[in-house]
Design a protein around this motif. Structure first.
Motif, short mmCIF file in Angstrom:
data_model
loop_
_atom_site.label_atom_id
_atom_site.label_comp_id
_atom_site.label_asym_id
_atom_site.label_seq_id
_atom_site.Cartn_x
_atom_site.Cartn_y
_atom_site.Cartn_z
N GLY A 198 9.38 43.99 18.11
CA GLY A 198 9.90 45.31 18.40
C GLY A 198 10.08 46.16 17.15
O GLY A 198 9.78 47.36 17.13
N SER A 199 10.55 45.53 16.07
CA SER A 199 10.78 46.30 14.85
C SER A 199 9.47 46.76 14.21
O SER A 199 9.45 47.75 13.47
CB SER A 199 11.59 45.47 13.85
OG SER A 199 10.93 44.27 13.55
N ASP A 200 8.37 46.04 14.47
CA ASP A 200 7.07 46.52 13.97
C ASP A 200 6.73 47.88 14.59
O ASP A 200 6.18 48.77 13.92
CB ASP A 200 5.96 45.53 14.33
CG ASP A 200 6.04 44.22 13.55
OD1 ASP A 200 6.84 44.16 12.59
OD2 ASP A 200 5.32 43.27 13.92
N ILE A 201 7.07 48.06 15.87
CA ILE A 201 6.83 49.33 16.54
C ILE A 201 7.69 50.43 15.91
O ILE A 201 7.23 51.56 15.68
CB ILE A 201 7.14 49.22 18.05
CG1 ILE A 201 6.17 48.21 18.71
CG2 ILE A 201 7.06 50.58 18.72
CD1 ILE A 201 4.71 48.61 18.66
N VAL A 202 8.93 50.10 15.59
CA VAL A 202 9.81 51.08 14.95
C VAL A 202 9.23 51.50 13.60
O VAL A 202 9.16 52.70 13.28
CB VAL A 202 11.23 50.48 14.76
CG1 VAL A 202 12.10 51.42 13.93
CG2 VAL A 202 11.87 50.22 16.11
N ALA A 203 8.79 50.53 12.80
CA ALA A 203 8.22 50.83 11.49
C ALA A 203 6.95 51.68 11.62
O ALA A 203 6.77 52.66 10.88
CB ALA A 203 7.92 49.53 10.74
N GLU A 204 6.08 51.32 12.56
CA GLU A 204 4.86 52.09 12.76
C GLU A 204 5.16 53.53 13.20
O GLU A 204 4.47 54.47 12.79
CB GLU A 204 3.97 51.41 13.82
CG GLU A 204 3.30 50.15 13.33
CD GLU A 204 2.38 49.55 14.40
OE1 GLU A 204 2.41 50.04 15.55
OE2 GLU A 204 1.65 48.60 14.08
N THR A 205 6.21 53.70 13.99
CA THR A 205 6.57 55.03 14.43
C THR A 205 7.03 55.90 13.26
O THR A 205 6.67 57.07 13.16
CB THR A 205 7.68 54.97 15.50
OG1 THR A 205 7.25 54.13 16.57
CG2 THR A 205 8.00 56.35 16.03
N LEU A 206 7.80 55.31 12.34
CA LEU A 206 8.22 56.06 11.16
C LEU A 206 7.01 56.51 10.35
O LEU A 206 6.95 57.64 9.86
CB LEU A 206 9.14 55.20 10.29
CG LEU A 206 10.50 54.85 10.90
CD1 LEU A 206 11.28 53.91 9.98
CD2 LEU A 206 11.31 56.12 11.16
N ARG A 207 6.02 55.64 10.25
CA ARG A 207 4.79 56.04 9.53
C ARG A 207 4.06 57.14 10.27
O ARG A 207 3.56 58.10 9.66
CB ARG A 207 3.88 54.83 9.33
CG ARG A 207 2.56 55.19 8.67
CD ARG A 207 1.73 53.96 8.36
NE ARG A 207 2.22 53.27 7.18
CZ ARG A 207 1.68 52.14 6.70
NH1 ARG A 207 0.65 51.59 7.32
NH2 ARG A 207 2.17 51.58 5.61
N SER A 208 3.98 57.05 11.59
CA SER A 208 3.26 58.07 12.36
C SER A 208 3.94 59.43 12.26
O SER A 208 3.31 60.47 12.44
CB SER A 208 3.17 57.65 13.84
OG SER A 208 4.42 57.77 14.50
N LEU A 209 5.26 59.42 11.98
CA LEU A 209 6.00 60.67 11.80
C LEU A 209 5.88 61.20 10.38
O LEU A 209 6.49 62.23 10.05
CB LEU A 209 7.47 60.44 12.15
CG LEU A 209 7.77 60.21 13.64
CD1 LEU A 209 9.18 59.65 13.82
CD2 LEU A 209 7.59 61.50 14.42
N ASP A 210 5.10 60.52 9.54
CA ASP A 210 4.87 60.94 8.16
C ASP A 210 6.17 61.00 7.37
O ASP A 210 6.41 61.93 6.59
CB ASP A 210 4.14 62.29 8.10
CG ASP A 210 3.51 62.54 6.73
OD1 ASP A 210 3.18 61.56 6.05
OD2 ASP A 210 3.37 63.73 6.36
N ILE A 211 7.01 60.01 7.58
CA ILE A 211 8.26 59.90 6.82
C ILE A 211 7.98 59.03 5.60
O ILE A 211 7.69 57.85 5.73
CB ILE A 211 9.38 59.32 7.70
CG1 ILE A 211 9.75 60.32 8.79
CG2 ILE A 211 10.60 58.95 6.86
CD1 ILE A 211 10.76 59.85 9.79
N PRO A 212 8.09 59.61 4.39
CA PRO A 212 7.63 58.87 3.21
C PRO A 212 8.62 57.85 2.68
O PRO A 212 8.23 56.89 2.02
CB PRO A 212 7.40 59.98 2.18
CG PRO A 212 8.34 61.07 2.58
CD PRO A 212 8.43 61.00 4.08
N TYR A 213 9.93 58.05 2.95
CA TYR A 213 10.95 57.17 2.37
C TYR A 213 12.02 56.83 3.41
O TYR A 213 12.29 57.62 4.31
CB TYR A 213 11.64 57.84 1.17
CG TYR A 213 10.70 58.27 0.08
CD1 TYR A 213 10.16 57.34 -0.82
CD2 TYR A 213 10.34 59.61 -0.07
CE1 TYR A 213 9.29 57.74 -1.82
CE2 TYR A 213 9.48 60.02 -1.07
CZ TYR A 213 8.96 59.08 -1.94
OH TYR A 213 8.10 59.48 -2.92
#
Length: 584
Positions: free
Chosen positions: A10-25
């Motif tokens: 589940g947390s992999d999905i959370v991490a991927e979503t942050l990347r898809s939102l172009d959040i750098p940090y």
């Protein structure tokens, strides 16, 4: 660094979503409640987009995200550990709320399913409604129960955070949901289609009406409040003021919105407006407020002028926080982005804006320093000699103390000053400065922060993050060894009650022993200079500190200044006190 290619938890999905939102940090202080997300950021994404920024306190983590947003207008992520981490973060979240800055705060809780909780620790780190801790000073919160729901919650949260009026949001992740294996892959999503950009433009008839009023005005006045860091917006505000001959007032509570040494600038900016500003407001026939924070505080009680207020802030006003300020007399409210309204007015008036020059710091004018060259250092000496030391460089001021006088330093670009902490939360200055320095990295601008000693002492460990991640930053401490603003308050109370004012320092002064601020900076890995008590020492310390920062380091200069305010600042504070006393 190796990374797992396929989302498996589940947390992999959370991490991927942050990347898809172009959040750098994502700034964080580690915690077991989001250990699943921590692993996904490192071992699934390779600690890249977002990159983790280790912080020594959750309040610093949120302040860093606020500082980043103040420069970019974009939300950075923060992770806080369950209820205890969120409790630590609350002051900084409130600052971001009052400052109307987007921050994506990600929390976590022990398993919501009680059968899956570890004894003791998971129980004390689980709350039935964790979002209730901050719900009164955030825009939105959620506690998703599945990876799919978490993905949608993060997209919605970022969308809401960045939509004007901006503000912090909170998404609380169940520890069990993070760590459970995925039952099946999730279908792909495009965040851009789920979170379309919302542009709050003024109605055409409102633009025409305001344009006509400004054309006809004899003494128009523009109040520049919450506006963007956009160069285009800056140029259009100048063009509009020049086209209609409007005087302009700016505010130190927010970032630079208009050149403060322009011929139309009414008075140097301050936390409280100076007397010339009030006189001009009495005489104005049209006042255009571009989301001025405390409109009631500057307008006459019965203004003769027609008052136009351009703001979306009413969408955030609630019954818990009084940051909405007192009601002000307004003849026309335009619910729109102030930048969009000014742009539309320029088109309606056929006004062309010019290019924005990225102005370097200039040498200070004579007469700003203390007249007593042999006397103790004043804040004016700190400011004027720092400006002289930085002359010829591109500089962004990231934080200023309450004792600052707007006449010390002209602002000629939207990034020359990024505004205050928002909520009056002492201790935010260092963290906000680190976040702004992160956003300015590679911009060619030298990040400079000037903090009071109380602010520095509460936030000093935020500097470790700047040193660790090699973020150049110059921080100067206006060290009066006192919580001096409260000395002023105690003196007023004593005078009102006929009691001895000479006792005002008790419970305020930080002496016996003196605190080694430069030593505290060195403890974080920064270069520390001082305490500086003489003008010749000050010039040398500045030269050495600037060299450190230009080489990529973090430098702190402890300047021992006399407690007190400039005459202009004291005059403005006195007026505010009289207003309160009149109301009482």
């Amino acid at each position: 660094m190796g990374r797992a290619e396929t989302a498996a938890f589940g947390s992999d999905i959370v991490a991927e979503t942050l990347r898809s939102l172009d959040i750098p940090y994502i700034a964080l202080n580690p915690g077991a409640s989001f250990r699943g997300l921590h692993d996904s950021l490192v071992n699934h994404l390779g600690n890249d987009r977002p990159q983790m920024l280790l912080c020594l306190h959750e309040e610093h983590a949120v302040a860093i995200a606020q500082g980043y947003a103040k420069v970019t207008g974009k939300a950075m992520a923060v992770a806080v550990h369950s209820n205890v981490g969120l409790f630590h973060a609350t002051m900084a979240i409130f600052n971001a709320w009052c400052d109307r800055m987007p921050v994506l705060v990600i929390g976590a809780t022990g398993p919501l399913d009680a059968e899956k909780r570890r004894p003791w620790i998971d129980w004390i780190h689980t709350a039935r409604d964790q979002g209730a801790i901050v719900r009164n000073y955030i825009k939105w919160d959620d506690q998703p129960a599945s990876p799919g729901a978490a993905r949608e919650a993060l997209i919605r949260a970022t969308w809401i955070a960045e939509t004007l009026p901006a503000g912090p949001v909170y998404v609380n992740l169940d520890a069990w949901m993070q760590e459970a294996p995925l039952a099946a892959p999730l279908p792909p999503l495009d965040p851009r289609r789920l979170a379309p950009k919302i542009e709050q433009r003024p109605a055409a008839e409102d633009v025409d009406r305001v344009a006509a009023m400004l054309r006809a005005a004899k003494r128009p006045l523009i109040l520049v409040g919450r506006v963007s860091r956009s160069e285009r917006g800056w140029a259009e505000r100048i063009a509009l003021a020049e086209a209609v001959g409007a005087r302009v007032l700016t505010d130190l509570k927010v970032g630079a919105g208009f050149p403060t040494d322009h011929r139309l600038s009414l008075a140097p900016p301050g936390v409280f407006p100076l007397p010339p500003a009030h006189a001009a407001l009495e005489q104005a026939d049209v006042v255009l407020s571009l989301d001025w924070i405390a409109l009631n505080g500057v307008l006459p009680s019965r203004p003769a002028a027609q008052v136009i207020h351009v703001s979306l802030d009413h969408h955030l006003h609630n019954g818990w926080s009084m940051d909405h300020q007192a009601l002000a007399p307004v003849d026309q409210l335009i619910a729109a982005d102030p930048d969009a309204l000014v742009s539309a007015l320029c088109r309606a008036l056929a006004v062309a804006s010019g290019a924005v020059e990225t102005a370097v710091v200039t040498s200070p004018e004579s007469g700003l320093e203390s007249a007593d060259a042999a006397g103790p250092l004043l804040v004016s000496d700190l400011a004027v000699r720092l400006r002289a030391a930085l002359a010829g460089r591109l500089v962004s001021l990231l934080h200023l103390p309450l004792s600052w006088d707007g006449a010390f330093w002209p602002f000629r670009h939207p990034l020359d000053f990024i505004g205050s902490d928002g909520g009056g939360g002492i201790g935010a200055g260092p963290g906000i400065s680190v976040g702004a320095a992160l956003a300015l990295r590679g911009s060619g601008r030298l990040p400079v922060s000037i903090c009071g000693d109380g602010d520095f002492l509460m936030g000093v460990t935020a500097l470790w993050t700047a040193v660790h991640y090699k973020l150049p930053l110059l921080l100067v401490v206006a060290n009066n060894r006192s919580f001096f603003n409260d000395e002023v308050h105690q003196e007023r109370v004593a005078r009102a009650r006929g009691r001895p004012v000479e006792n005002k320092w008790i419970g305020q002064r930080m002496t016996d022993p003196e605190i080694d601020l430069a030593g505290m900076a060195r403890a974080q890995g920064a270069e520390g200079f001082g305490p500086v008590t003489a003008r010749a020492e000050l010039d040398q310390a500045y030269r050495r500190a600037i060299a450190v920062v230009e080489a990529g380091g973090v430098a702190v200069v402890d300047v021992r200044v006399e407690p007190g305010y400039t005459p202009a600042m004291a005059s403005a504070l006195t007026r505010e006190t009289k207003i309160r006393e009149t109301k009482e």
